[in-house]
Design an enzyme around this catalytic site. Structure first.
Site, PDB file in Angstrom:
ATOM      1  N   SER A 135       0.851  -1.200   0.000  1.00 29.21           N
ATOM      2  CA  SER A 135       0.000   0.000   0.000  1.00 29.21           C
ATOM      3  C   SER A 135       0.883   1.244   0.000  1.00 29.21           C
ATOM      4  O   SER A 135       1.629   1.485  -0.952  1.00 29.21           O
ATOM      5  CB  SER A 135      -0.951  -0.048   1.190  1.00 29.21           C
ATOM      6  OG  SER A 135      -1.912   0.974   1.131  1.00 29.21           O
ATOM      7  N   HIS A 272      -8.328   2.327  -0.250  1.00 30.45           N
ATOM      8  CA  HIS A 272      -8.553   1.390  -1.358  1.00 30.45           C
ATOM      9  C   HIS A 272     -10.039   1.085  -1.533  1.00 30.45           C
ATOM     10  O   HIS A 272     -10.443  -0.069  -1.662  1.00 30.45           O
ATOM     11  CB  HIS A 272      -7.749   0.098  -1.140  1.00 30.45           C
ATOM     12  CG  HIS A 272      -6.292   0.344  -0.910  1.00 30.45           C
ATOM     13  ND1 HIS A 272      -5.443   0.785  -1.899  1.00 30.45           N
ATOM     14  CD2 HIS A 272      -5.536   0.249   0.219  1.00 30.45           C
ATOM     15  CE1 HIS A 272      -4.227   0.942  -1.393  1.00 30.45           C
ATOM     16  NE2 HIS A 272      -4.260   0.629  -0.116  1.00 30.45           N
TER      17      HIS A 272
END
Length: 404
Positions: A135, A272
């Site tokens: 991430s 996300h």
């Protein structure tokens, strides 16, 4: 002596032992700069949000002030905010704020890498084959891989984080104060996980505002849920409205035959997920803006491949890198696909996690590496000066081990 005083004493002792009076590092060995064409393939990986902790830079500053201090000054100068003060002595609540946590983690990861390079004579370009980051960690991986400068990555991560924080605030406001965040699901095996993901996706498709079924016609887009991460063979993370995630879990239990263990993550932001689309649009604009001198923000090619969170494969071009890095704001982190790619196709044998928090086996897993051939199994994490010494020595010791 109280535990806190003992810890402070140990840190001061380590700092004195790590340096001579003239400021040069003192070590029992110097990392080898020799590189063998037959050495095991090596990957550097970096952690994402959630690993931040107050004081995480202090041991590095005390042990290696010559390298660390200029970097800390650069961080505050570039961002024009006293971020290093927040990292050193702020409250947990202050550091956990998205706009502080994200640049703090990325900057700490790169500072640790710079210490490894400058204080331990570690030649990253010669001794590492590929980089990746979980991430947020993708930005540190791009800096390490030569695609972004530290300066540009700092600004990008801070501005992106500010937009993300705004997205979260807007979602809460538009939903009347509803909770948003992330929940990890853990099931028994990889086969169970495939079925769980299929069931979750089926439910989410039926729950969209565009669905023709009655189950989702009146659900605002802001409350949609996304599979944010596929982290391992038996763990995924859901992101979005907590209420909607709980509804999904109930559906999986009643109709899918699943009863995964679930854990609420320490995040009040639904990363996300579609809620972060403004951050994606910001990244698209920023990545396609020329710098003041007319140069591109992204350097291509880098010095080594870097794996994309979205595709689980190395970036193939500058344009693809810009596209996927922007899309990563809203799309699923394909971490498990990335690790399997490195293990099965690239035949990577050594994995070095760099950054605050426990980034070793917790992120890569036990199924990869050298599996008993060396201490740590070929998967290491560097979170402290002492661990760095141990890992650099382990890399030296395994440099001549041939791949299978």
């Amino acid at each position: 002596m109280p535990a806190k005083q003992v810890l402070s004493s140990v840190i001061r002792t380590c700092a004195r032992c790590a340096r001579r009076r003239d400021g040069a590092p003192t070590r029992r060995w110097m990392s080898s700069t020799n590189t063998s064409s037959k050495r095991p393939k090596t990957a550097l990986f970096f952690p994402g949000q959630g690993v931040q902790r107050v004081g995480m830079l202090t041991p590095w500053l005390e042990a290696f002030p010559t390298t660390a201090k200029p970097l800390l000054e650069e961080i505050d100068s570039v961002l024009k905010v006293p971020l290093t003060r927040t990292i050193a002595s702020g409250t947990n609540a202050q550091l956990t704020q998205t706009e502080n946590a994200q640049p703090a983690i990325m900057a700490t990861s790169i500072l640790i890498l710079r210490v490894m390079e400058r204080e331990f004579n570690f030649k990253t370009a010669d001794r590492v084959d590929i980089t990746l980051g979980h991430s947020l960690g993708e930005f540190a991986a791009l800096v390490a891989g030569g695609y972004l400068s530290f300066h540009d990555a700092l600004i990008m991560v801070r501005k992106r984080a500010e937009v993300m924080a705004s997205c979260s605030a807007s979602a809460c406001s538009s939903s009347g104060g509803g909770e948003f965040g992330m929940i990890a699901l853990v099931c028994e095996s990889e086969s169970h996980m495939a079925s769980l993901i299929a069931g979750a996706r089926e439910f989410l498709e039926l729950s969209t505002p565009d669905s023709k079924t009655d189950s989702g016609n009146d659900i605002p887009a802001v409350e949609q849920v996304m599979i944010a991460n596929i982290n391992s063979k038996n763990q995924i993370v859901l992101s979005g409205s907590i209420e909607r995630i709980k509804t999904l879990l109930t559906n999986l239990r009643q109709f899918g035959g699943h009863d995964p263990r679930h854990v609420r993550l320490k995040s009040d932001s639904p990363f996300h997920s579609p809620i972060m689309r403004p951050a994606q649009e910001y990244m698209k604009r920023y990545l396609h803006t020329e710098k003041g001198d007319g140069s591109d923000i992204v350097h291509w090619p880098g010095v080594m491949p870097c794996v994309s969170n979205v595709s689980g494969r190395p970036f193939k071009s500058k344009d693809q890198l810009k596209d996927l890095l922007a899309r990563a704001c809203v799309e699923t982190v394909q971490w498990w696909r990335s690790v399997k790619y490195l293990h099965e196709e690239e035949k990577v044998k050594r994995y070095v996690g760099i950054g605050p928090g426990k980034v070793g086996r917790n992120l890569v897993g036990k199924e990869v590496g050298m599996k008993g051939a060396v201490k740590g199994g070929g998967v290491w994490g560097i979170t402290s000066p002492r661990e760095m010494e141990e890992v650099v020595r382990a890399l030296d010791d395994t440099e001549g081990v041939e791949e299978d």
